[in-house]
Write a protein that holds these residues in place. Structure first.
Motif, PDB file in Angstrom:
ATOM      1  N   MET A  45       0.823  -1.231   0.028  1.00  0.00           N
ATOM      2  CA  MET A  45       0.019   0.127   0.004  1.00  0.00           C
ATOM      3  C   MET A  45       0.980   1.074   0.002  1.00  0.00           C
ATOM      4  O   MET A  45       1.726   1.239   0.667  1.00  0.00           O
ATOM      5  CB  MET A  45      -0.963  -0.016   1.264  1.00  0.00           C
ATOM      6  CG  MET A  45      -1.842   1.101   1.216  1.00  0.00           C
ATOM      7  SD  MET A  45      -2.881   1.366   2.882  1.00  0.00           S
ATOM      8  CE  MET A  45      -1.624   1.588   4.167  1.00  0.00           C
ATOM      9  N   GLU A 103       2.292   4.993   0.747  1.00  0.00           N
ATOM     10  CA  GLU A 103       2.384   5.801   2.110  1.00  0.00           C
ATOM     11  C   GLU A 103       1.060   6.744   2.397  1.00  0.00           C
ATOM     12  O   GLU A 103       1.195   7.624   1.420  1.00  0.00           O
ATOM     13  CB  GLU A 103       3.639   6.383   2.097  1.00  0.00           C
ATOM     14  CG  GLU A 103       3.992   7.147   3.565  1.00  0.00           C
ATOM     15  CD  GLU A 103       3.918   6.342   4.746  1.00  0.00           C
ATOM     16  OE1 GLU A 103       3.121   6.482   5.730  1.00  0.00           O
ATOM     17  OE2 GLU A 103       4.455   5.042   4.816  1.00  0.00           O
ATOM     18  N   PRO A 104       0.361   6.723   3.304  1.00  0.00           N
ATOM     19  CA  PRO A 104      -0.803   7.463   3.563  1.00  0.00           C
ATOM     20  C   PRO A 104      -0.072   8.972   3.835  1.00  0.00           C
ATOM     21  O   PRO A 104      -0.762  10.048   3.416  1.00  0.00           O
ATOM     22  CB  PRO A 104      -1.046   6.959   4.750  1.00  0.00           C
ATOM     23  CG  PRO A 104      -1.033   5.553   4.717  1.00  0.00           C
ATOM     24  CD  PRO A 104       0.528   5.464   4.279  1.00  0.00           C
ATOM     25  N   TRP A 154      -7.806   8.874  -2.684  1.00  0.00           N
ATOM     26  CA  TRP A 154      -7.199   8.232  -1.417  1.00  0.00           C
ATOM     27  C   TRP A 154      -7.577   6.821  -1.503  1.00  0.00           C
ATOM     28  O   TRP A 154      -6.638   6.278  -1.567  1.00  0.00           O
ATOM     29  CB  TRP A 154      -8.199   8.833  -0.169  1.00  0.00           C
ATOM     30  CG  TRP A 154      -7.606   8.241   1.040  1.00  0.00           C
ATOM     31  CD1 TRP A 154      -8.640   7.401   1.686  1.00  0.00           C
ATOM     32  CD2 TRP A 154      -6.667   7.605   1.634  1.00  0.00           C
ATOM     33  NE1 TRP A 154      -8.224   7.000   2.745  1.00  0.00           N
ATOM     34  CE2 TRP A 154      -6.886   7.017   3.027  1.00  0.00           C
ATOM     35  CE3 TRP A 154      -5.158   8.136   1.328  1.00  0.00           C
ATOM     36  CZ2 TRP A 154      -5.854   6.409   3.524  1.00  0.00           C
ATOM     37  CZ3 TRP A 154      -4.154   7.600   2.085  1.00  0.00           C
ATOM     38  CH2 TRP A 154      -4.517   6.762   3.293  1.00  0.00           C
ATOM     39  N   TRP A 206      -5.092   5.548  -4.103  1.00  0.00           N
ATOM     40  CA  TRP A 206      -3.769   5.638  -3.656  1.00  0.00           C
ATOM     41  C   TRP A 206      -3.401   4.518  -2.695  1.00  0.00           C
ATOM     42  O   TRP A 206      -2.293   3.801  -2.754  1.00  0.00           O
ATOM     43  CB  TRP A 206      -3.621   6.963  -3.008  1.00  0.00           C
ATOM     44  CG  TRP A 206      -2.278   7.409  -2.201  1.00  0.00           C
ATOM     45  CD1 TRP A 206      -1.730   7.272  -1.005  1.00  0.00           C
ATOM     46  CD2 TRP A 206      -1.093   7.553  -2.911  1.00  0.00           C
ATOM     47  NE1 TRP A 206      -0.554   7.570  -0.586  1.00  0.00           N
ATOM     48  CE2 TRP A 206      -0.011   7.692  -1.925  1.00  0.00           C
ATOM     49  CE3 TRP A 206      -0.734   7.564  -4.399  1.00  0.00           C
ATOM     50  CZ2 TRP A 206       1.101   7.938  -2.314  1.00  0.00           C
ATOM     51  CZ3 TRP A 206       0.758   7.750  -4.639  1.00  0.00           C
ATOM     52  CH2 TRP A 206       1.576   7.807  -3.607  1.00  0.00           C
ATOM     53  N   ARG A 207      -4.348   4.208  -2.025  1.00  0.00           N
ATOM     54  CA  ARG A 207      -4.257   2.877  -0.713  1.00  0.00           C
ATOM     55  C   ARG A 207      -4.046   1.852  -1.653  1.00  0.00           C
ATOM     56  O   ARG A 207      -3.390   0.778  -0.764  1.00  0.00           O
ATOM     57  CB  ARG A 207      -5.535   3.007   0.164  1.00  0.00           C
ATOM     58  CG  ARG A 207      -5.614   4.104   1.038  1.00  0.00           C
ATOM     59  CD  ARG A 207      -6.852   3.659   2.012  1.00  0.00           C
ATOM     60  NE  ARG A 207      -6.432   2.348   2.730  1.00  0.00           N
ATOM     61  CZ  ARG A 207      -7.314   2.047   3.641  1.00  0.00           C
ATOM     62  NH1 ARG A 207      -8.350   2.575   3.710  1.00  0.00           N
ATOM     63  NH2 ARG A 207      -7.192   0.767   4.154  1.00  0.00           N
ATOM     64  N   ARG A 208      -4.823   1.559  -2.802  1.00  0.00           N
ATOM     65  CA  ARG A 208      -4.338   0.245  -3.365  1.00  0.00           C
ATOM     66  C   ARG A 208      -3.218   0.319  -4.244  1.00  0.00           C
ATOM     67  O   ARG A 208      -2.893  -0.796  -4.688  1.00  0.00           O
ATOM     68  CB  ARG A 208      -5.839   0.042  -4.460  1.00  0.00           C
ATOM     69  CG  ARG A 208      -7.036  -0.207  -3.541  1.00  0.00           C
ATOM     70  CD  ARG A 208      -7.930  -0.729  -4.405  1.00  0.00           C
ATOM     71  NE  ARG A 208      -8.565   0.272  -5.310  1.00  0.00           N
ATOM     72  CZ  ARG A 208      -9.434   1.182  -5.292  1.00  0.00           C
ATOM     73  NH1 ARG A 208     -10.083   1.205  -4.327  1.00  0.00           N
ATOM     74  NH2 ARG A 208      -9.846   2.021  -6.328  1.00  0.00           N
TER      75      ARG A 208
END
Length: 299
Positions: free
Chosen positions: A1, A3-4, A36, A39-41
């Motif tokens: 994943m 990076e947040p 978002w 992006w997480r995936r």
């Protein structure tokens, strides 16, 4: 994943892109939420250029949103205005206004095609190269250059002239507020341009002028009608920044319950100490993101 923290670094810029392309707070929020999730995936090894990747993703989402919104906006009742962004009055050390997010300019951008608007916002406001914009709108870089150039000429021709001096703008709005509070219509008329335009966005959901009111005498008369609707003790008119420039927010309540609050957000265009345009957002759907109870203040 992916990076947040990298997404959070880009959040403010991404929201600025989304809002300028769509003219909608709700659509901008939705675009960031969608970005978002994507992006997480994303695997870490594909997140080498977070700014470039996220700019492209958000821009594509907003371009698609804008394209699908065209039919709805063509059926809109009365003038269409962007959803206002209301914040506490900004610091006076900020000497100039950000023209790229002003209500008047965003209203002009609404007249562009989705591709023109996306190209102009990305290139002129956020310095995105034409080659990267081409991937967003599905055109060649040269075609995108032409889109942006055509959009720029139209905006320059149609956008109202206004001061970028924050102090001048603030002084004029405060003079308007003082005259309004005193019910001084003669004083109001003195700070209105002879060709001033008042636009109200209500979409038929609330009582609102469905065509622009034009000219100092007509606008002064219209303001008098608006002021007579204010209920002492139940209506408050406060200073706030509206899309980064000094503006006003009127809030009212009959019972004091959260569901009962109503509001009107006023944005001003000022040139040489005179108000040339007043944009009033009344459509409740466009004010749903505002905390009206907080804006109204304690009972």
């Amino acid at each position: 994943m992916a990076e947040p923290a990298e997404f959070e670094k880009q959040r403010e810029r991404l929201w600025g892109i989304a809002y300028r392309i769509t003219g909608s707070v709700a659509d901008a929020d939705d675009a960031l939420q969608d970005a978002w999730l994507r992006w997480r995936r994303l695997p870490d090894d594909r997140a080498e250029n977070p700014a470039g990747y996220l700019t492209a993703v958000v821009s594509r989402i907003c371009y698609d949103q804008l394209t699908s919104a065209r039919a709805r906006r063509e059926a809109y009742i009365g003038p269409w205005l962007p959803e206002p962004v209301v914040t506490e009055a900004g610091p006076e050390e900020r000497a100039t206004l950000d023209d790229s997010v002003g209500i008047a300019l965003l209203t002009v951008l609404e007249r562009l095609t989705p591709a023109e608007r996306t190209a102009l916002v990305l290139h002129d406001a956020f310095s995105v190269p034409f080659a990267e914009i081409a991937d967003v709108v599905g055109r060649t870089p040269e075609s995108v250059r032409q889109l942006a150039s055509r959009a720029r000429r139209r905006v320059q021709a149609e956008a109202p002239r206004r001061t970028v001096d924050r102090a001048e703008h603030r002084r004029t709005v405060e003079a308007f507020l003082a005259a309004a509070v005193d019910g001084d219509l003669a004083g109001l008329a003195r700070i209105l341009d002879p060709e001033v335009v008042w636009r109200t966005d209500g979409n038929g959901l609330v009582g609102a002028a469905r065509v622009p009111v034009v000219g100092r005498e007509k606008v002064t008369h219209f303001i008098g009608h608006v002021l007579r609707a204010f209920v002492p003790g139940r209506t408050r008119l406060g200073r706030y920044d509206v899309n980064g420039a000094p503006g006003l927010v009127a809030t009212g309540t009959a019972t004091g319950t959260a569901a009962d609050y109503s509001a009107a957000v006023y944005a001003f265009t000022v040139q040489e100490g005179l108000i040339t345009r007043i944009d009033c957002a009344l459509n409740p759907a466009k004010l749903a993101h505002l905390d009206l109870a907080a804006l109204h203040g304690p009972q």
